[in-house]
Design an enzyme around this catalytic site. Structure first.
Site, short mmCIF file in Angstrom:
data_model
loop_
_atom_site.label_atom_id
_atom_site.label_comp_id
_atom_site.label_asym_id
_atom_site.label_seq_id
_atom_site.Cartn_x
_atom_site.Cartn_y
_atom_site.Cartn_z
CD GLU A 184 -2.93 -1.35 0.34
OE1 GLU A 184 -2.98 -0.53 -0.59
OE2 GLU A 184 -3.72 -2.29 0.46
CG HIS A 211 -4.11 -0.43 6.00
ND1 HIS A 211 -5.48 -0.26 5.94
CD2 HIS A 211 -3.87 -1.63 5.40
CE1 HIS A 211 -6.02 -1.30 5.32
NE2 HIS A 211 -5.07 -2.15 5.00
CG HIS A 234 -9.18 -3.53 2.75
ND1 HIS A 234 -8.51 -3.71 1.57
CD2 HIS A 234 -8.24 -3.62 3.73
CE1 HIS A 234 -7.23 -3.93 1.84
NE2 HIS A 234 -7.04 -3.88 3.14
CG HIS A 266 -7.25 -5.83 7.59
ND1 HIS A 266 -6.94 -6.98 6.91
CD2 HIS A 266 -6.79 -4.81 6.82
CE1 HIS A 266 -6.32 -6.66 5.77
NE2 HIS A 266 -6.21 -5.35 5.70
O1 2HA Z 1 -0.34 -5.08 4.10
O2 2HA Z 1 -3.38 -4.97 4.66
O3 2HA Z 1 -4.09 -3.89 2.36
C1 2HA Z 1 -1.41 -5.94 3.89
C2 2HA Z 1 -2.66 -5.19 3.72
C3 2HA Z 1 -2.96 -4.71 2.37
ZN ZN Z 2 -5.30 -4.12 4.24
#
Ligand code: 2HA
Ligand code: ZN
Length: 276
Positions: free
Chosen positions: A124, A147, A219, A149
């Site tokens: 990313e 980032h 996501h 999840h």
């Molecule tokens: O790095 O989460 O979106 C792995 C992820 C890609």
């Molecule tokens: Zn991701």
């Protein structure tokens, strides 16, 4: 002779903070397998003299030009790295990159004691660089991008009623008064788009013009902040609100939420804090 970067206390502190938050993301259950990535703007934390020479540094071309980031350095998690591994071995699971003076490539700066082959930065990367570029152009102090999840926030975007910033924020602010206090800008919403693509990078950057945290439909979230801890806090607070919502629904009732006048009262309080 290698061209390793010599350790220094300021840089070591960044590694420590990165490792601590990577552990939190793993413990929260937001980091299955290699999910998530983190970048930190570490410009100015090391000097050219601290890189032993003469070996030539590896250079990688970028598809876009990031002139606003020319000469800046970033600590970035590696592609495929696991948060639970970063928590133990931050140097082995991250890289330092320095953007070239014309903004069209970056150099990989190997870190001392890193005996493993250097892996490339996160898949990313273009979203991370795009967001850092937005921050540099507007001159605000954010240095960190996370980032992850975040399960509870992803779950909300599976519902047709929560596919907009407006509906998400109305729900999340209403679950706890401190959500408005600590995330007054609310969360932005990016409709489902291919991860790692230029399209999702562009949509994300637009969304960060108005928010400090955004959710990618089905996501995960991206958040920005001045430190790793305060960036994590924004995600954690919004997840708490989402959890309260799901807990009420699981118990068989629809939560009342705070009223519009209660939210307005909190918003006024937030404005007062920010001008003090
Ligand atoms: O790095 O989460 O979106 C792995 C992820 C890609
Ligand atoms: Zn991701």
């Amino acid at each position: 002779m290698t061209n390793n970067l010599k350790p220094n206390p300021l840089l070591e502190m960044q590694y420590q903070q990165l490792a601590e938050i990577a552990g939190c993301l793993w413990e929260k259950g937001w980091a299955e397998r290699n999910a998530g990535n983190i970048s930190l703007n570490i410009t100015g934390l090391f000097t050219d003299e601290s890189i032993s020479k003469p070996a030539k540094l590896q250079s990688v071309n970028l598809d876009e030009n990031y002139s606003a980031l020319a000469g800046m350095s970033f600590l970035v998690t590696c592609t495929g790295s696991r948060m639970r591994d970063l928590a133990r071995l931050p140097k082995e699971n991250s890289v330092i990159i320095r953007i070239s003076d014309n903004g069209s490539s970056y150099q990989l700066i190997p870190v001392a004691d890193n005996k493993l082959e250097t892996k490339p930065p996160t898949s990313e990367l273009i979203t991370h660089l795009g967001i850092h570029s937005l921050v540099a152009k507007r001159g605000t102090p954010e240095k960190v991008i996370i980032h992850t999840h975040a399960t509870e926030l992803i779950a909300l975007t599976q519902h047709p009623g929560y596919k907009s910033a407006e509906s998400l924020n109305h729900l999340l602010w209403g679950m706890h008064p401190e959500t408005m206090i600590f995330v007054p800008g609310g969360i932005g919403f990016v409709p489902y788009t291919l991860p790692g693509s230029e399209a999702i990078a562009k949509l994300s950057i637009q969304c960060f013009e108005q928010h400090d945290i955004i959710v990618w439909e089905k996501h995960g979230v991206f958040a920005i902040g001045e430190t790793v801890s305060d960036t994590f806090d924004k995600i954690d607070i919004l997840c708490k609100s989402a959890k309260i919502y799901f807990m009420c629904r699981s118990a068989g009732f629809v939560p009342e939420g705070l009223s519009l006048s209660q939210l307005d009262e909190l918003r006024t309080l937030t404005k007062k804090f920010s001008t003090q």
